[in-house]
Scaffold this motif. Structure first.
Motif, PDB file in Angstrom:
ATOM      1  N   GLY A 112      44.845  39.908  43.757  1.00 41.77           N
ATOM      2  CA  GLY A 112      43.767  39.471  44.638  1.00 41.77           C
ATOM      3  C   GLY A 112      44.226  38.668  45.834  1.00 41.77           C
ATOM      4  N   GLU A 118      43.407  41.448  39.009  1.00 41.17           N
ATOM      5  CA  GLU A 118      42.789  40.708  40.108  1.00 41.17           C
ATOM      6  C   GLU A 118      43.464  39.363  40.323  1.00 41.17           C
ATOM      7  OE1 GLU A 118      40.593  39.798  43.288  1.00 41.17           O
ATOM      8  OE2 GLU A 118      40.400  41.710  42.241  1.00 41.17           O
ATOM      9  N   GLU A 138      40.492  42.293  35.319  1.00 43.06           N
ATOM     10  CA  GLU A 138      40.532  40.838  35.500  1.00 43.06           C
ATOM     11  C   GLU A 138      41.961  40.325  35.658  1.00 43.06           C
ATOM     12  OE1 GLU A 138      39.023  36.739  33.229  1.00 43.06           O
ATOM     13  OE2 GLU A 138      38.357  38.708  32.522  1.00 43.06           O
ATOM     14  N   PHE A 193      40.626  46.852  40.295  1.00 37.88           N
ATOM     15  CA  PHE A 193      41.425  45.909  39.522  1.00 37.88           C
ATOM     16  C   PHE A 193      40.643  45.436  38.296  1.00 37.88           C
ATOM     17  CE2 PHE A 193      43.514  44.545  43.735  1.00 37.88           C
ATOM     18  CZ  PHE A 193      44.591  45.381  43.517  1.00 37.88           C
TER      19      PHE A 193
END
Length: 342
Positions: free
Chosen positions: A247, A243, A240, A238
């Motif tokens: 995430g 994520e 940023e 991933f």
């Protein structure tokens, strides 16, 4: 049909199938609907389908009891062919004599004229077909047996065979890739079927303080497939921005419990389907040699990674089924009217 005691019943009918393909079959069926939206007795002859092209009489034996709300029955046609039906008879036990007595049925021998592709006295239902565009049944009266007078012939034509439960090659993919896709799609279709009718309360329910909701688990399946897309197709994880979105779904726990609530099931399923569409698109560019390729510095090949995606979905499908069975019923709110004080 209601009764205060348990009573036997029997349904019989003559059936045959002409010009069917290997997936085609016919049957008679019975479903007893009980009170409180529960299903009682059910038999659609799935274990003894009609595939013969000669007339024969078939029967289903069952029972109704004090919980019965209605007794439903009819004929079943699966996929292409000419499905013939005649001589429907329903018998119900007389609670005083114990004898099975015939119940008069409207148009049980199909002697009434069909109007606008509708059979008088019978309801039509196409739920057996997975895709609305596949609903291509037509009805006619036939006279292929002088001893039977007219019979009902239901014609299924140009109906695509549902491949959900056929594991194997798929058009547009190399052989092993297609087989892998058939397994992935079988699992995703089962996940969708299990959750699609759940409401927001059910999707958000937490079994205990450490549990994940069903909505969060659907997102988790999508996130896991997404990370393996990036890892195997793009050789990365991933970024940023990804994520931030994926995430909480990939890691679950407190972050997942906080992020995934207050949304309906379509929110989760739409994301789940979008990820799968990307998987299908990318695999069309690859072949069996790519599946066998071992990544540098690893002992795993690409086939293993996508096998893991598949068994990961199977594992969490079991968890979803466990959680769905333990969702408490919606509480009844009884607001007592307050007395007016003068």
């Amino acid at each position: 049909m209601t009764t205060d005691v348990k009573l036997k019943f029997k349904l019989t009918a003559s059936v045959k199938l002409v010009d069917g393909n290997p997936s085609s079959w016919g049957a008679i069926w019975v479903r007893v609907d009980n009170k409180n939206n529960e299903t009682g007795f059910f038999d659609n002859m799935g274990d003894r389908p009609v595939v013969s092209n000669t007339w024969d009489t078939y029967e289903i034996n069952g029972y109704i009891d004090k919980n019965t709300l209605s007794l439903n029955f009819g004929g079943l046609c699966m996929y292409n062919g000419q499905f013939y039906f005649d001589d429907f008879k329903l018998f119900v036990e007389n609670k005083n004599t114990g004898e099975l007595e015939v119940i008069k049925l409207d148009n049980q021998n199909f002697e009434k004229e069909i109007v606008n592709n509708k059979v008088p006295g019978w309801d039509h239902n196409d739920r057996a077909l997975p895709n609305p565009s596949n609903k291509k049944f037509n009805f006619k009266l036939a006279n292929d047996n002088l001893s039977k007078n007219l019979s009902l012939c239901i014609i299924g034509a140009n109906i695509e065979i549902d491949q959900t439960y056929i594991i194997g090659k798929r058009e547009g993919y190399s052989p092993q890739v297609g087989t892998l896709i058939s397994m992935l799609n079988n699992l995703s279709s089962r996940v969708e079927r299990v959750v699609k009718n759940l409401d927001q309360r059910e999707i958000d329910h937490l079994h205990d303080e450490k549990a994940n909701s069903i909505g969060a688990l659907i997102m988790h399946l999508a996130a896991a497939e997404k990370i393996y897309q990036l890892y195997t197709f793009e050789n990365r994880g991933f970024n940023e921005e990804e994520e931030k979105f994926w995430g909480p779904a990939l890691n679950l726990d407190d972050a997942g419990r906080e992020a995934f609530k207050g949304k309906d099931v379509d929110y989760y399923l739409n994301i789940y389907k979008e990820v799968r569409a990307k998987t299908l698109e990318e695999f069309k560019k690859l072949d069996d040699n790519w599946l066998a390729k071992i990544r540098p510095g690893s002992t795993d090949n690409n086939h293993y990674y996508w096998f893991h995606v598949m068994e990961h979905q199977s594992s969490h499908l079991g968890q979803i089924l466990f959680l769905r069975k333990r969702i408490p019923p919606e509480p009844n709110i009884n607001l007592k009217e307050k007395k007016k004080i003068d």
